[in-house]
Design an enzyme around this catalytic site. Structure first.
Site: not given
Ligand code: AMP
Length: 171
Positions: A59, A96
């Site tokens: 996205r 995770e």
């Molecule tokens: P993180 O690495 O945990 O910061 O996750 C970020 C990536 O995962 C981003 O590219 C988001 O598109 C996706 N993402 C993680 N959690 C969510 C969520 N609750 N809702 C939508 N997209 C998420």
């Protein structure tokens, strides 16, 4: 327009049980809201002499490409491993459960370029940290990170202290 939160739809238990998915489709599908979001990013960064926008799979491509177009600069994708056709740098990071690998073309932009990284959501910061590591391998100067949404409960910002983060909505 300043309140973008009403264009973000929350889907419980997607893609897995317990995850509260923040769906940006309503924002992207609304021309006024999408345009206004890109306007806010463009106004924040137009005087920063950005050379290139780096968007994170997937996205981050939509937002990043729109912003690059608005700023009249180039766009570079960071993709999941195995998707980019030319020589790549890769970074593997922990999820995770398991790991994921992101990649960028080694010749994506010249050394010393002023880069803005773009994505939709910041959660734990793992994806963003890996992306910063990739951009650093090209010896760029990262000017900032532009996000639609920051999920503060995961404290992703703490993982990314070296780069300023700008988000339109905090949850
Ligand atoms: P993180 O690495 O945990 O910061 O996750 C970020 C990536 O995962 C981003 O590219 C988001 O598109 C996706 N993402 C993680 N959690 C969510 C969520 N609750 N809702 C939508 N997209 C998420």
């Amino acid at each position: 327009m300043s309140d973008f939160s009403k264009y973000i739809r929350v889907i419980p238990n997607f893609p897995t049980q317990g995850v509260s998915f923040k769906d940006i489709s309503p924002l992207l599908g609304n021309g006024v809201a999408f345009n206004a979001a890109i306007d806010v990013f463009a106004n924040r960064f137009k005087s920063e002499m950005i050379d290139v926008i780096v968007g994170i799979d997937a996205r981050g491509f939509i937002l990043g490409a729109a912003l690059a177009h608005r700023l009249d600069i180039g766009f570079v994708p960071i993709r999941k491993s195995g998707k980019l056709p030319f020589d790549c740098y890769e970074v593997t990071y922990n999820l995770e459960y398991g790991t994921d690998t992101l990649a960028i073309h080694q010749d994506a932009f010249p050394r010393g370029s002023r880069v803005l990284i773009c994505d939709d959501v910041l959660a734990t910061g793992g994806t963003l940290s890996a992306s910063i590591e990739l951009v650093n391998q090209l010896e760029a100067e990262i000017i900032g990170v532009a996000l639609l949404l920051e999920l503060t409960e995961f404290e992703g910002r703490k993982k990314v202290t070296e780069v300023p983060i700008f988000s339109l909505v905090e949850y």
